[in-house]
Design an enzyme around this catalytic site. Structure first.
Site, PDB file in Angstrom:
ATOM      1  N   ASP A 225     -16.323  27.196 -16.026  1.00 30.74           N
ATOM      2  CA  ASP A 225     -16.525  27.604 -17.677  1.00 30.74           C
ATOM      3  C   ASP A 225     -16.756  29.216 -17.315  1.00 30.74           C
ATOM      4  OD1 ASP A 225     -17.653  28.359 -20.132  1.00 30.74           O
ATOM      5  OD2 ASP A 225     -18.217  26.029 -20.233  1.00 30.74           O
ATOM      6  N   HIS A 281     -13.983  26.290 -20.475  1.00 31.55           N
ATOM      7  CA  HIS A 281     -14.567  25.781 -21.450  1.00 31.55           C
ATOM      8  C   HIS A 281     -13.707  25.082 -22.395  1.00 31.55           C
ATOM      9  CE1 HIS A 281     -17.968  25.357 -24.044  1.00 31.55           C
ATOM     10  NE2 HIS A 281     -17.443  25.916 -25.030  1.00 31.55           N
TER      11      HIS A 281
END
Length: 298
Positions: A225, A281
């Site tokens: 992420d 993400h």
């Protein structure tokens, strides 16, 4: 034969009362920042995917506002507490959900649905799946949602300058889950959303009881992420207080050790599920979703 004929109305009545034995549990989904309920490449795609894999399932993709533009704008500028109240009202008046539902939130939608679980126990949320939700908040937006976004540049500057001022807290969604590990006291005192649902100012036993009623609380962390800072917030971990380099897992936080939300008890009972997926993400494959997430919805 006469006895069988007499039994038929009773069986029919039971069928009406109990409903189909194989009816799928309804699903409520909540999108993330800058998205909308029905975007065909995000929430619309997820809704169709679930409906294809679980025939007959009722899926409610939450919309906050009267149209898609308002829904997207509200993900930036509508007080989160007002959003949660609006969603609780939607759920309470939806006849399809009254026997219970599963919930799946994406990015900030994950923590918002946790607030729904804690604040609005009727109709009952059965399982909560948080896909990249930042349950201990964020301390930065490295990529929000794209480096060329002027809006995200403005959000970053606003958060840096005055995240905990009353005006910013009440009118900027991302400020309401901004968690500055260097200003813990200011965060606890002035955060109008995250500090409340995380029991930072005292114990609301109703919040604890309602969250513990979940069958499963599934948390998905994206292992590469680049948007959520720190990524471990997606597993309810965060920076060790007083600095912004070293992170600690949920089990080492005071929230867990003091069991202010019942997470320790839920963990010991096998109700917490921590899943990791390679990727940035909200980047995942249909194959991963089918094999890892769908079992919690069936």
């Amino acid at each position: 034969m006469a006895a069988l004929r007499a039994a038929v109305p009773v069986l029919a009545l039971l069928g009406l009362c109990l409903g189909p034995a194989t009816a799928a549990t309804p699903l409520v989904i909540w999108h993330g920042m800058g998205d909308s309920c029905c975007n065909p490449v995000s929430m619309g795609y997820i809704q169709k995917l679930v409906q294809k894999k679980i025939p007959g399932i009722y899926v409610l993709s939450l919309k906050i506002g009267s149209n898609l533009i308002q829904d997207m704008e509200n993900s930036f500028f509508m007080n989160v507490n007002d959003q949660v109240r609006e969603v609780c009202s939607q759920l309470a008046t939806d006849p399809q959900l009254q026997r219970g539902y599963n919930a799946m939130g994406f990015s900030q939608g994950g923590q918002f649905l946790r607030a729904v679980a804690q604040r609005c126990p009727a109709p009952p949320m059965l399982n909560l799946i948080s896909v990249g939700g930042q349950h201990q908040g964020v301390y930065g937006f490295p990529r929000c949602p794209g480096e060329s976004s002027h809006l995200c540049d403005w959000i970053r500057k606003t958060l840096d300058l005055g995240a905990y001022t009353k005006a910013v807290q009440e009118h900027l969604v991302q400020a309401e889950y901004w968690h500055d590990p260097l200003k813990e006291e200011e965060y606890r005192k002035n955060s109008i959303f995250l500090a409340d649902i995380n029991q930072e100012r005292g114990i609301n036993e109703t919040y604890k009881k309602n969250l513990m009623a979940l069958k499963k609380f599934v948390m998905v962390q994206f292992l590469n992420d680049t948007m959520v800072d720190p990524p471990i917030s997606e597993w309810f971990g965060f920076y060790k207080s007083g600095q912004a380099k070293e992170t600690i897992p949920l089990q080492e936080t005071s929230l867990y050790k003091e069991d202010r939300l019942g997470l320790q008890e839920m963990d010991k009972a096998g109700k917490l599920v921590f899943l990791g997926v390679k990727g940035d993400h909200l980047h995942f494959s249909e194959e991963w979703f089918d094999s890892t997430i769908l079992p919690f919805l069936q």
